[in-house]
Motif scaffolding. Structure first.
Motif, PDB file in Angstrom:
ATOM      1  N   TRP A 166      -2.777   3.823  -4.808  1.00  0.00           N
ATOM      2  CA  TRP A 166      -1.376   3.700  -4.381  1.00  0.00           C
ATOM      3  C   TRP A 166      -1.070   4.822  -3.389  1.00  0.00           C
ATOM      4  CZ3 TRP A 166       1.567  -0.380  -5.679  1.00  0.00           C
ATOM      5  CH2 TRP A 166       1.185  -1.143  -6.777  1.00  0.00           C
ATOM      6  N   TYR A 167      -0.434   4.440  -2.302  1.00  0.00           N
ATOM      7  CA  TYR A 167       0.072   5.379  -1.315  1.00  0.00           C
ATOM      8  C   TYR A 167       1.571   5.186  -1.221  1.00  0.00           C
ATOM      9  CZ  TYR A 167      -4.711   6.239   0.340  1.00  0.00           C
ATOM     10  OH  TYR A 167      -6.033   6.600   0.427  1.00  0.00           O
TER      11      TYR A 167
ATOM     12  N   ARG B  33       2.440   8.681   5.463  1.00  0.00           N
ATOM     13  CA  ARG B  33       1.932   8.011   4.277  1.00  0.00           C
ATOM     14  C   ARG B  33       1.000   8.974   3.538  1.00  0.00           C
ATOM     15  NH1 ARG B  33      -0.193   1.873   4.760  1.00  0.00           N
ATOM     16  NH2 ARG B  33       1.785   1.841   5.909  1.00  0.00           N
TER      17      ARG B  33
ATOM     18  N   ARG C 156      -5.405   7.275  -7.174  1.00  0.00           N
ATOM     19  CA  ARG C 156      -6.541   6.434  -6.815  1.00  0.00           C
ATOM     20  C   ARG C 156      -7.481   6.332  -8.019  1.00  0.00           C
ATOM     21  NH1 ARG C 156      -8.917   8.808  -1.803  1.00  0.00           N
ATOM     22  NH2 ARG C 156      -9.252  10.586  -3.183  1.00  0.00           N
TER      23      ARG C 156
ATOM     24  N   TYR D  21       2.620   1.524  -1.281  1.00  0.00           N
ATOM     25  CA  TYR D  21       1.620   0.568  -0.824  1.00  0.00           C
ATOM     26  C   TYR D  21       0.393   0.595  -1.727  1.00  0.00           C
ATOM     27  CZ  TYR D  21       4.125   0.690   3.661  1.00  0.00           C
ATOM     28  OH  TYR D  21       5.078   0.616   4.652  1.00  0.00           O
ATOM     29  N   CYS D  22      -0.134  -0.575  -1.977  1.00  0.00           N
ATOM     30  CA  CYS D  22      -1.405  -0.710  -2.671  1.00  0.00           C
ATOM     31  C   CYS D  22      -2.522  -0.724  -1.626  1.00  0.00           C
ATOM     32  CB  CYS D  22      -1.406  -2.011  -3.466  1.00  0.00           C
ATOM     33  SG  CYS D  22      -2.905  -2.349  -4.396  1.00  0.00           S
ATOM     34  N   HIS D  23      -3.621  -0.091  -1.947  1.00  0.00           N
ATOM     35  CA  HIS D  23      -4.761  -0.018  -1.026  1.00  0.00           C
ATOM     36  C   HIS D  23      -6.045  -0.318  -1.783  1.00  0.00           C
ATOM     37  CE1 HIS D  23      -8.070   2.230   1.010  1.00  0.00           C
ATOM     38  NE2 HIS D  23      -7.528   1.654   2.071  1.00  0.00           N
TER      39      HIS D  23
ATOM     40  N   GLN E 208     -11.298  -2.449   4.059  1.00  0.00           N
ATOM     41  CA  GLN E 208     -10.118  -1.975   3.354  1.00  0.00           C
ATOM     42  C   GLN E 208      -8.984  -2.973   3.537  1.00  0.00           C
ATOM     43  OE1 GLN E 208      -8.339   1.696   4.634  1.00  0.00           O
ATOM     44  NE2 GLN E 208      -8.435   1.188   6.807  1.00  0.00           N
TER      45      GLN E 208
ATOM     46  N   TRP F 297      -4.544  -3.482   2.708  1.00  0.00           N
ATOM     47  CA  TRP F 297      -3.244  -2.901   2.339  1.00  0.00           C
ATOM     48  C   TRP F 297      -2.312  -4.007   1.895  1.00  0.00           C
ATOM     49  CZ3 TRP F 297      -2.272   2.277   2.194  1.00  0.00           C
ATOM     50  CH2 TRP F 297      -3.140   3.130   2.895  1.00  0.00           C
TER      51      TRP F 297
END
Length: 119
Positions: free
Chosen positions: A36-37, A45, A50, A94-96, A107, A109
């Motif tokens: 999560w960011y 950001r 993590r 944001y989910c990453h 990757q 987002w």
């Protein structure tokens, strides 16, 4: 490709709690890490938390002891339990995902979910 959809944001009073969810969809991939960011007003950001494929976790100093990241591998869903929320936690979250597919690393987002902490 992996697609990520967040949910669970909202307005909460200081000291309250929220749980964010991130559902991942796609096929034939394996996660290297998910996290999560967040991005607050006028800020860059930043990493919040993590979890790596082996289960180890990292947290930003500002959320240690208050936030907990977890992952349900069966459901391909990532969670962020946020307790003792503060106005400073207000941000778009944001989910990453960092994942491997067909031998290559990608990757993804999510679109973001707003968390507002205010009385």
């Amino acid at each position: 490709q992996v697609q990520l959809v967040e949910s669970g944001g909202g307005l909460v009073q200081p000291g309250g709690s929220l749980r964010l969810s991130c559902a991942a969809s796609g096929s034939a991939f394996s996660f290297n890490a998910m996290g999560w960011y967040r991005q607050g007003p006028g800020a860059e950001r930043e990493l919040v938390a993590r979890v790596r494929s082996g289960g180890s976790t990292d947290y930003a100093d500002s959320v240690k002891g208050r936030f907990t990241i977890s992952k349900d591998n069966g459901k391909n869903t990532l969670y962020l339990q946020m307790n003792s929320l503060k106005p400073a936690d207000t941000a778009l979250y944001y989910c990453h995902a960092l994942y491997t597919k067909d031998g290559a690393i990608f990757q993804a987002w999510g679109q973001g979910t707003q968390v507002t902490v205010s009385s």
